[in-house]
Scaffold this active site. Structure first.
Site, short mmCIF file in Angstrom:
data_model
loop_
_atom_site.label_atom_id
_atom_site.label_comp_id
_atom_site.label_asym_id
_atom_site.label_seq_id
_atom_site.Cartn_x
_atom_site.Cartn_y
_atom_site.Cartn_z
N GLY A 56 -1.01 20.44 -48.39
CA GLY A 56 -1.19 21.64 -49.17
C GLY A 56 -0.51 22.80 -48.63
CB CYS A 57 -0.20 23.92 -45.02
SG CYS A 57 -2.08 24.20 -44.97
CD GLN A 58 6.87 27.12 -47.40
OE1 GLN A 58 6.26 27.87 -47.49
NE2 GLN A 58 8.22 26.82 -47.21
CB SER A 59 3.06 26.10 -41.86
OG SER A 59 3.61 27.38 -42.38
#
Length: 144
Positions: A56-59
């Site tokens: 769910g994190c782009q990073s």
């Protein structure tokens, strides 16, 4: 950075709000976030596994829980400087606390320091995913 482990989660959030109040604009606040992220403890490469990845994190973000219901500890890292700073704030509020306190603590500091208005949608989603995973670990231990 205040690392007094015995301060409550509520006190940690108040301390964060007071620290961010010192900065006049968001350029300074982002720089402070980056500086906080640089202070995270070393995170071994072998811990960066799919099992601990926060989706769910782009990073890229990894979160590792340890301890028991009476005191949970979290180690985390990211490949992003600003996200590392967010991790530092999250760990300050939630790590080294009881599972019950973790589950009961809402992340008020996000609103108090104005983060909600200044994070990109992808960073906001990532922060929400990290908090959800952290709270899920605590809820599982609390229920055990």
């Amino acid at each position: 950075m205040n690392t007094i482990a015995n301060a409550s989660a509520t006190q940690a959030q108040q301390d964060i709000a007071e620290e961010f109040a010192f900065f006049g604009d968001w350029t300074e606040r982002y720089q402070y976030l980056i500086d906080l992220g640089k202070q995270l403890p070393p995170f071994p490469e072998e811990w960066k596994t799919e099992e601990y990845r926060v989706h769910g994190c782009q990073s890229m973000v990894w979160l590792i829980p340890s301890g028991d219901a009476s005191q949970m500890h979290f180690d985390a890292t990211s490949d992003s400087a600003i996200v590392s700073g967010l991790i530092a704030l999250v760990l300050r509020v939630y790590s080294d606390r009881s599972a019950a306190e973790i589950v009961a603590t809402e992340p008020e500091f996000i609103r108090q320091i104005g983060l909600a208005k200044h994070l990109s949608p992808t960073r906001s989603n990532g922060l929400a995913a990290m908090l959800a995973k952290l709270k899920a670990h605590a809820a599982a231990l609390e229920a055990a």
